[in-house]
Motif scaffolding. Structure first.
Motif, PDB file in Angstrom:
ATOM      1  N   PRO A  64     -11.614  22.211   8.739  1.00  0.00           N
ATOM      2  CA  PRO A  64     -12.894  21.518   8.881  1.00  0.00           C
ATOM      3  C   PRO A  64     -13.432  21.690  10.299  1.00  0.00           C
ATOM      4  CG  PRO A  64     -11.116  19.957   9.106  1.00  0.00           C
ATOM      5  CD  PRO A  64     -10.487  21.276   8.745  1.00  0.00           C
ATOM      6  N   GLY A  65     -14.740  21.706  10.427  1.00  0.00           N
ATOM      7  CA  GLY A  65     -15.355  21.747  11.741  1.00  0.00           C
ATOM      8  C   GLY A  65     -15.287  20.378  12.399  1.00  0.00           C
ATOM      9  N   GLN A  66     -15.378  20.352  13.720  1.00  0.00           N
ATOM     10  CA  GLN A  66     -15.312  19.078  14.431  1.00  0.00           C
ATOM     11  C   GLN A  66     -16.529  18.203  14.127  1.00  0.00           C
ATOM     12  OE1 GLN A  66     -14.494  20.236  18.462  1.00  0.00           O
ATOM     13  NE2 GLN A  66     -12.371  20.746  17.972  1.00  0.00           N
ATOM     14  N   GLU A  67     -17.664  18.823  13.864  1.00  0.00           N
ATOM     15  CA  GLU A  67     -18.843  18.041  13.473  1.00  0.00           C
ATOM     16  C   GLU A  67     -18.597  17.345  12.146  1.00  0.00           C
ATOM     17  OE1 GLU A  67     -22.526  20.204  13.564  1.00  0.00           O
ATOM     18  OE2 GLU A  67     -22.127  20.956  15.587  1.00  0.00           O
ATOM     19  N   ARG A  68     -17.977  18.049  11.220  1.00  0.00           N
ATOM     20  CA  ARG A  68     -17.663  17.471   9.912  1.00  0.00           C
ATOM     21  C   ARG A  68     -16.688  16.308  10.059  1.00  0.00           C
ATOM     22  NH1 ARG A  68     -17.488  18.797   4.237  1.00  0.00           N
ATOM     23  NH2 ARG A  68     -16.395  17.026   3.362  1.00  0.00           N
ATOM     24  N   LEU A  69     -15.639  16.504  10.865  1.00  0.00           N
ATOM     25  CA  LEU A  69     -14.672  15.437  11.109  1.00  0.00           C
ATOM     26  C   LEU A  69     -15.356  14.222  11.730  1.00  0.00           C
ATOM     27  CD1 LEU A  69     -11.714  17.549  12.510  1.00  0.00           C
ATOM     28  CD2 LEU A  69     -11.604  16.076  10.498  1.00  0.00           C
ATOM     29  N   ALA A  70     -16.187  14.465  12.734  1.00  0.00           N
ATOM     30  CA  ALA A  70     -16.873  13.362  13.418  1.00  0.00           C
ATOM     31  C   ALA A  70     -17.756  12.587  12.444  1.00  0.00           C
ATOM     32  CB  ALA A  70     -17.699  13.905  14.591  1.00  0.00           C
ATOM     33  N   LYS A  71     -18.463  13.298  11.591  1.00  0.00           N
ATOM     34  CA  LYS A  71     -19.331  12.644  10.611  1.00  0.00           C
ATOM     35  C   LYS A  71     -18.506  11.802   9.634  1.00  0.00           C
ATOM     36  CE  LYS A  71     -22.690  13.532   6.990  1.00  0.00           C
ATOM     37  NZ  LYS A  71     -23.130  14.484   6.007  1.00  0.00           N
ATOM     38  N   ASP A  72     -17.412  12.378   9.143  1.00  0.00           N
ATOM     39  CA  ASP A  72     -16.578  11.670   8.175  1.00  0.00           C
ATOM     40  C   ASP A  72     -15.895  10.439   8.778  1.00  0.00           C
ATOM     41  OD1 ASP A  72     -17.306  13.475   6.246  1.00  0.00           O
ATOM     42  OD2 ASP A  72     -15.398  14.556   6.242  1.00  0.00           O
ATOM     43  N   ILE A  73     -15.507  10.526  10.040  1.00  0.00           N
ATOM     44  CA  ILE A  73     -14.854   9.397  10.703  1.00  0.00           C
ATOM     45  C   ILE A  73     -15.885   8.377  11.193  1.00  0.00           C
ATOM     46  CG2 ILE A  73     -13.443   8.725  12.698  1.00  0.00           C
ATOM     47  CD1 ILE A  73     -12.013  11.382  12.469  1.00  0.00           C
ATOM     48  N   GLY A  74     -17.108   8.855  11.458  1.00  0.00           N
ATOM     49  CA  GLY A  74     -18.140   7.969  11.986  1.00  0.00           C
ATOM     50  C   GLY A  74     -18.020   7.786  13.484  1.00  0.00           C
ATOM     51  N   MET A  75     -17.550   8.825  14.162  1.00  0.00           N
ATOM     52  CA  MET A  75     -17.378   8.769  15.608  1.00  0.00           C
ATOM     53  C   MET A  75     -17.917  10.058  16.221  1.00  0.00           C
ATOM     54  SD  MET A  75     -13.681   6.960  15.973  1.00  0.00           S
ATOM     55  CE  MET A  75     -14.041   5.814  17.284  1.00  0.00           C
ATOM     56  N   SER A  76     -17.902  10.111  17.541  1.00  0.00           N
ATOM     57  CA  SER A  76     -18.430  11.277  18.243  1.00  0.00           C
ATOM     58  C   SER A  76     -17.454  12.441  18.188  1.00  0.00           C
ATOM     59  CB  SER A  76     -18.706  10.925  19.716  1.00  0.00           C
ATOM     60  OG  SER A  76     -17.466  10.731  20.392  1.00  0.00           O
ATOM     61  N   ILE A  77     -17.983  13.633  18.450  1.00  0.00           N
ATOM     62  CA  ILE A  77     -17.139  14.829  18.511  1.00  0.00           C
ATOM     63  C   ILE A  77     -16.111  14.683  19.630  1.00  0.00           C
ATOM     64  CG2 ILE A  77     -17.138  17.312  19.009  1.00  0.00           C
ATOM     65  CD1 ILE A  77     -19.810  17.481  17.526  1.00  0.00           C
ATOM     66  N   GLY A  78     -16.503  14.068  20.723  1.00  0.00           N
ATOM     67  CA  GLY A  78     -15.561  13.836  21.824  1.00  0.00           C
ATOM     68  C   GLY A  78     -14.372  12.985  21.394  1.00  0.00           C
ATOM     69  N   SER A  79     -14.632  11.951  20.619  1.00  0.00           N
ATOM     70  CA  SER A  79     -13.538  11.112  20.106  1.00  0.00           C
ATOM     71  C   SER A  79     -12.636  11.907  19.175  1.00  0.00           C
ATOM     72  CB  SER A  79     -14.097   9.898  19.361  1.00  0.00           C
ATOM     73  OG  SER A  79     -14.774   9.044  20.241  1.00  0.00           O
ATOM     74  N   VAL A  80     -13.241  12.701  18.305  1.00  0.00           N
ATOM     75  CA  VAL A  80     -12.467  13.534  17.380  1.00  0.00           C
ATOM     76  C   VAL A  80     -11.575  14.490  18.164  1.00  0.00           C
ATOM     77  CG1 VAL A  80     -12.647  15.392  15.669  1.00  0.00           C
ATOM     78  CG2 VAL A  80     -14.046  13.336  15.438  1.00  0.00           C
ATOM     79  N   ASN A  81     -12.109  15.090  19.218  1.00  0.00           N
ATOM     80  CA  ASN A  81     -11.305  15.994  20.048  1.00  0.00           C
ATOM     81  C   ASN A  81     -10.101  15.271  20.635  1.00  0.00           C
ATOM     82  OD1 ASN A  81     -12.797  18.362  19.683  1.00  0.00           O
ATOM     83  ND2 ASN A  81     -14.226  17.816  21.298  1.00  0.00           N
ATOM     84  N   THR A  82     -10.300  14.033  21.067  1.00  0.00           N
ATOM     85  CA  THR A  82      -9.207  13.230  21.613  1.00  0.00           C
ATOM     86  C   THR A  82      -8.136  12.993  20.550  1.00  0.00           C
ATOM     87  OG1 THR A  82     -10.697  12.139  23.175  1.00  0.00           O
ATOM     88  CG2 THR A  82      -8.625  11.009  22.681  1.00  0.00           C
ATOM     89  N   PHE A  83      -8.555  12.652  19.334  1.00  0.00           N
ATOM     90  CA  PHE A  83      -7.607  12.400  18.247  1.00  0.00           C
ATOM     91  C   PHE A  83      -6.842  13.670  17.879  1.00  0.00           C
ATOM     92  CE2 PHE A  83     -11.007   9.208  16.776  1.00  0.00           C
ATOM     93  CZ  PHE A  83     -10.568   8.251  17.680  1.00  0.00           C
TER      94      PHE A  83
END
Length: 119
Positions: A64-83
């Motif tokens: 999955p792309g980071q934008e997709r992950l961020a959208k699904d989690i409801g958080m920013s791409i920066g937060s997703v990168n941290t996770f």
């Protein structure tokens, strides 16, 4: 020899799902208890791991792309990168970068591979 996919498409459907229940319609993802109960993982990392499992479903990898992950989690791409970095540091996932403009390939480790400490 014929590929099994062609045969499966020819088979008559033997299960019919007739439900307005969103769980039944859209499936679910099982999260291993060692992830769920790990006090060293943030809730965001646990959620990201669960999403990786849902994307991979019956494979051991996903992309999955980071934008997709961020959208699904409801958080920013920066937060997703941290996770994602948290999961990688724990050895729960491995990342293969596939080049500019392509999504990363994430390998989900069900057997945790501890990284050697940096010297």
């Amino acid at each position: 020899m014929d590929h099994i996919g062609g045969r499966l498409q020819q088979l008559e459907q033997n299960i019919k799902l007739n439900s307005a229940d969103p769980i039944a319609l859209h499936g679910f993802t099982q999260l291993p208890n060692f992830i769920l109960r790990n006090p060293d993982l943030s809730i965001g990392a646990k959620t990201t791991y669960a999403l990786f499992l849902s994307y991979a479903w019956n494979n051991s990898l996903c992309f999955p792309g980071q934008e997709r992950l961020a959208k699904d989690i409801g958080m920013s791409i920066g937060s997703v990168n941290t996770f994602i970095k948290e999961l990688e540091a724990c050895g729960l996932i491995e990342i293969t970068r596939r080049g500019q403009g392509k999504t990363n390939l994430y390998t989900i480790n069900f057997v945790v591979k501890r990284k050697a400490p940096k010297s």
